[in-house]
Write an enzyme that holds these catalytic residues in place. Structure first.
Site, PDB file in Angstrom:
ATOM      1  NE  ARG A  45      -3.985   0.125   1.979  1.00 16.64           N
ATOM      2  CZ  ARG A  45      -4.226  -0.962   2.709  1.00 16.64           C
ATOM      3  NH1 ARG A  45      -3.503  -1.208   3.786  1.00 16.64           N
ATOM      4  NH2 ARG A  45      -5.173  -1.797   2.366  1.00 16.64           N
ATOM      5  CB  ALA A  46       4.020   2.140   1.683  1.00 13.74           C
TER       6      ALA A  46
END
Length: 695
Positions: free
Chosen positions: A275-276
């Protein structure tokens, strides 16, 4: 309606304003979590953003703000025929901390659904916020199940309401903004990860800037409309820039070089999952569009990392968020402008000698060393093992600290996982994960008549209540005639959070370095357990001639950890004073939050000195807890070949039980902490229950 403070009139807080504007340009970034001390314009800036959002075209009469150009085919108010539409400002919807689940996601009329088969749906706040802003002040105080619903809707872009086989779905795409004060408790790491960006805010220490803040605030309070009018041109310019950036966004090119920098940065800082990377890519693209460019540059990637990564590097509540900017710059430079795999260069190692556990963040970067608070004396900092200078010395003997003066604080030993210590019986406190309680969520245990609005229908009980009256009500056909008096609310059993009050002996008898380090490590482990179980915690310490409340009951376990780390030791052992002060804390907290049950954890070797007959006095103080049925555990810190068993006697007076540090600790092998496997703690909890019943 109150005139909001102009966004462009907010003084300073550049990172906060930039993060909010990037989400206004690209809601796909995933929202903003604003962390900071009270009085730093967090709420003011968020509320001011709504005035800058471009106006929306919506289907006339649609309660779910459908876009006329692309209406939601599953809209509960649909299907929408081409035709009337209207333009209105984007909404900013505030979610109160005490909101119910029905208020958030909406409510079904169960009575009509059962009797008439009609999906009568009353939209909630998620529907109101569609295509606008959803603002949660003090998001860290929101109940866990509401946070889960909120973040699931933000991730899926839709909200689902499921009740007894009746289902309603509607679109829910919004800009999610949360604010919080870390002193009041942290969000769980997995929930932190669901916010796209995070910003740390603090009040300026520059006198000129503080003067300007006060000047503008006073001018706004005196004449809100006039003050807002003076900033109208700046507001209009930012609004136009947001619109232009939105139009430019699809044309922004994210090249392979920028993508490699993003991937390398996330790998270098060891963030979990992907997700980062995705959030960084979207943020860098929005930064380029905001700057009026169609290419993403290294400076965009760097700024995106500073906004998207700090909160994703936390592993437990005692880790400070932040990034080592030197390490970030080295990573970006290594992968700058090269689409092919770079050759490793030993002379330009981006992080020479870095601790694989992330110790590189401790020097020069914004993330402080978690071991710094309290520190150790210079002599201990030289790296000499305790065994070389302390083990077997007179300091370790019971008499060493009995009348000694104050000693400087020592670091806590490595924390470990503990067995569950729970309060016996069934409570009705705030949702959590420690003790049994009657809650809105959990396994169904029975049914009752609803008190107020029906939230969880017990279908079988409702049918049984309505069945005997069908002939009298003139039932004909297959439908069941259900009236309000027939409805039954399901009673459910789940888990609650408790108040865990630590009463820590900091006297001279606890002052031996190895011993106090182990004691602090045990308390730190219990604090970590309290964080995971959503408890409130408090800290009372006693030494010398008195006791003090080192930390009033709070949801911020990291604040308790900081106070514990800096705790000095020395002096006599006023055990009775510590117990009496803890009793006062519980009495006051019972008035503030009567539904929250307490668990008192006394950390001591059981000795009592100072004053006339200190042992008898501490026994009388302990019996106050037993008389009120307060659950308690004594962590016995006595060590050495000869033990007096005073902690066990204290546990008996409290009506609780005693566990030793060895029984509480998990075995450590090669530096890896394992779960406590012994059965010693589990019987302790049942012993607490038995002792209370006997009392």
């Amino acid at each position: 309606m109150t005139t909001p403070f102009p966004f462009t009139a907010v003084v300073g807080q550049d990172d906060l304003r930039l993060a909010l504007l990037l989400n206004a340009v690209s809601p796909a970034v995933g929202g903003v979590l604003v962390r900071g001390e009270k009085g730093t314009a967090k709420s003011t800036a968020v509320r001011a953003l709504s005035a800058l959002m471009p106006a929306l075209d919506v289907v006339s009469g649609c309660r779910f703000s459908c876009d006329p150009a692309a209406p939601d085919p599953g809209c509960p108010d649909g299907p929408h025929e081409p035709g009337a539409s209207e333009t209105r400002p984007a909404r900013m919807v505030e979610l109160p901390v005490g909101a119910s689940e029905d208020r958030l996601v909406g409510a079904l009329d169960i009575e009509r659904a059962l009797a008439e088969g009609v999906k009568a749906f009353e939209p909630g706040l998620l529907a109101d916020a569609h295509r606008g802003i959803l603002y949660v002040d003090e998001v860290n105080l929101l109940h866990d199940h509401l946070v889960d619903l909120l973040l699931d809707a933000a991730a899926m872009g839709a909200s689902y309401v499921e009740r007894e086989g009746v289902s309603v779905r509607h679109a829910a795409r919004f800009l999610l903004v949360g604010t919080m004060n870390p002193e009041e408790g942290e969000l769980r790491p997995q929930l932190l990860d669901r916010f796209g960006l995070t910003v740390e805010v603090a009040a300026s220490r520059e006198p000129d800037q503080r003067v300007e803040v006060v000047r503008r605030r006073l001018a706004y309070d005196d004449d809100p409309a006039g003050f807002t009018a003076r900033w109208a041109d700046e507001e209009a310019a930012v609004r136009e820039r947001i619109t232009a950036a939105r139009e430019l966004l699809p044309s922004v090119r994210l090249g392979d070089g920028a993508l490699r920098q993003i991937a390398a940065t996330c790998a270098a800082f060891e963030v979990d999952g992907m997700r980062a990377d995705i959030v960084m890519a979207r943020t860098a693209t929005a930064l380029a569009a905001w700057a009026g460019r169609t290419d993403v540059l290294a400076e965009d990637v760097r700024q995106a990392a500073l906004l998207a990564l700090p909160h994703r590097r936390r592993r437990n509540p005692f880790d400070a968020p932040g990034l080592d900017e030197d390490r970030l710059d080295q990573t970006l430079e290594e992968f700058a402008g090269d689409d092919e795999d770079p050759e490793p260069d030993p002379d330009t190692d981006p992080d020479p000698g870095t601790d694989p556990d992330g110790g590189g963040d401790g020097g020069g970067g914004p993330a402080p060393d978690p071991g710094v608070p309290g520190g150790v004396p210079d002599g201990d900092a030289a790296g000499v093992p305790p065994e070389a200078g302390e083990g077997g010395t007179p300091e370790d003997s019971p008499a060493a600290g009995a009348g000694s003066g104050e000693r400087s604080a020592v670091r806590a030993a490595e924390p470990f996982r503990t067995k569950v210590l729970s309060v016996p019986g069934i409570g009705e406190g705030a949702a959590g994960r420690r003790s049994r309680a009657r809650t809105e969520h959990g396994r169904t245990t029975g049914a009752r008549r609803p008190r107020g609005a029906l939230t969880k229908l017990h279908l079988a009980a409702t049918v049984l209540a309505a069945a005997p009256h069908q002939r009298a009500r003139g039932r004909s056909g297959r439908g069941l005639v259900v009236r309000r008096d027939d409805l039954r609310q399901a009673t459910r059993e789940g888990r609650e959070g408790n108040l865990v009050l630590f009463v820590v002996d900091a006297s001279g008898s606890m002052a031996a370095r190895q011993r106090m380090s182990a004691v602090k490590g045990a308390v730190l482990s219990l604090l970590l357990d309290a964080y995971q179980r959503r408890d409130k915690v408090g800290l009372v310490t006693f030494r010398g001639s008195a006791a003090e409340v080192a930390l009033p009951p709070t949801s911020s376990v990291d604040a308790a950890a900081v106070r514990l780390e800096s705790l000095p030791t020395g002096g006599r052992t006023p055990l009775a004073a510590g117990l009496l002060r803890a009793h006062d804390v519980l009495r006051v907290e019972r008035l503030r939050d009567p539904a929250r049950r307490a668990l008192v954890v006394v950390v001591t070797d059981g000795r009592a000195t100072g004053g006339p007959d200190p042992v008898a006095l501490s026994g009388r103080a302990a019996r106050l807890f037993a008389a009120e049925g307060v659950a308690s555990v004594v962590v016995d810190c006595e060590s050495g070949p000869v033990r007096l068993g005073l902690a066990g006697r204290l546990a008996g007076e409290l009506g609780g039980t005693a566990v030793t540090l060895d029984e509480l600790r998990a075995e450590s092998i090669a530096g890896l902490v394992r779960d406590v496997q012994g059965a010693s703690v589990a019987p302790s909890v049942s012993t607490v229950s038995t002792s209370r019943r006997a009392a």
